[in-house]
Motif scaffolding. Structure first.
Motif, PDB file in Angstrom:
ATOM      1  N   ALA A  66      13.335   2.583  61.502  1.00  0.00           N
ATOM      2  CA  ALA A  66      13.917   1.660  60.534  1.00  0.00           C
ATOM      3  C   ALA A  66      14.537   2.387  59.345  1.00  0.00           C
ATOM      4  N   TRP A  72      20.160   0.926  60.609  1.00  0.00           N
ATOM      5  CA  TRP A  72      20.585  -0.226  59.827  1.00  0.00           C
ATOM      6  C   TRP A  72      21.944   0.037  59.205  1.00  0.00           C
ATOM      7  N   GLY A  77      18.531  -4.628  56.213  1.00  0.00           N
ATOM      8  CA  GLY A  77      17.678  -3.563  56.741  1.00  0.00           C
ATOM      9  C   GLY A  77      16.625  -3.122  55.755  1.00  0.00           C
ATOM     10  N   ARG A  79      15.033  -4.949  53.678  1.00  0.00           N
ATOM     11  CA  ARG A  79      13.936  -5.904  53.695  1.00  0.00           C
ATOM     12  C   ARG A  79      12.999  -5.622  54.868  1.00  0.00           C
ATOM     13  N   TYR A  80      13.563  -5.298  56.015  1.00  0.00           N
ATOM     14  CA  TYR A  80      12.735  -4.974  57.171  1.00  0.00           C
ATOM     15  C   TYR A  80      11.949  -3.687  56.950  1.00  0.00           C
ATOM     16  N   ASP A  83       9.071  -4.568  54.795  1.00  0.00           N
ATOM     17  CA  ASP A  83       8.050  -5.287  55.571  1.00  0.00           C
ATOM     18  C   ASP A  83       7.216  -4.322  56.402  1.00  0.00           C
TER      19      ASP A  83
END
Length: 125
Positions: A66, A72, A77, A79-80, A83
């Motif tokens: 990620a 991304w 991206g 935000r992911y 997370d």
């Protein structure tokens, strides 16, 4: 990152019970058996730790992918990535709590228990 607490030690193949006579009335031939509650803690540790290691490995791989600039190409991206970072932090806290609980319980549980008989048994109980 947390350091894993000490694991409960499984019974060794040639491990002998403690021999401690507290006085002249104590029978040195007292029979001992490995504590089944302690054995359950050893099994719990050996079951849980590999699963927690696998979860950490999978989340670390997902985090590395990620955070790669090739993965991304959009603002979503970030935000992911946040997370996944939060999931990694929660897993680290959970791992530490579970392993510490097992380790603390093992520290408070005797490894050997005297049996009710005062003679050695031919077969371990």
């Amino acid at each position: 990152m947390y350091v894993d607490p000490p694991a409960p030690k499984p019974k060794g193949p040639h491990e002998t019970p403690p021999i401690n006579t507290t006085g002249p009335l104590e029978d040195p031939q007292r029979a001992w058996r490995f504590n089944p509650d302690y054995e359950r803690l050893v099994v719990a540790w050996q079951t849980v730790k590999p699963q927690l290691d696998e979860l950490r490995t999978v989340l670390d791989k997902a985090y590395q992918l990620a955070t790669s600039p090739q993965t991304w190409d959009a603002p979503v991206g970030k935000r992911y990535v946040e997370d996944i970072r939060e999931w990694r932090n929660r897993l680290a806290l959970y791992r530490h709590a579970v392993l510490t609980t097992i380790s603390d319980e093992a520290a408070d549980t005797p490894r050997w228990l005297p049996t009710t008989a005062n003679a050695p048994h031919a077969y371990p109980s």
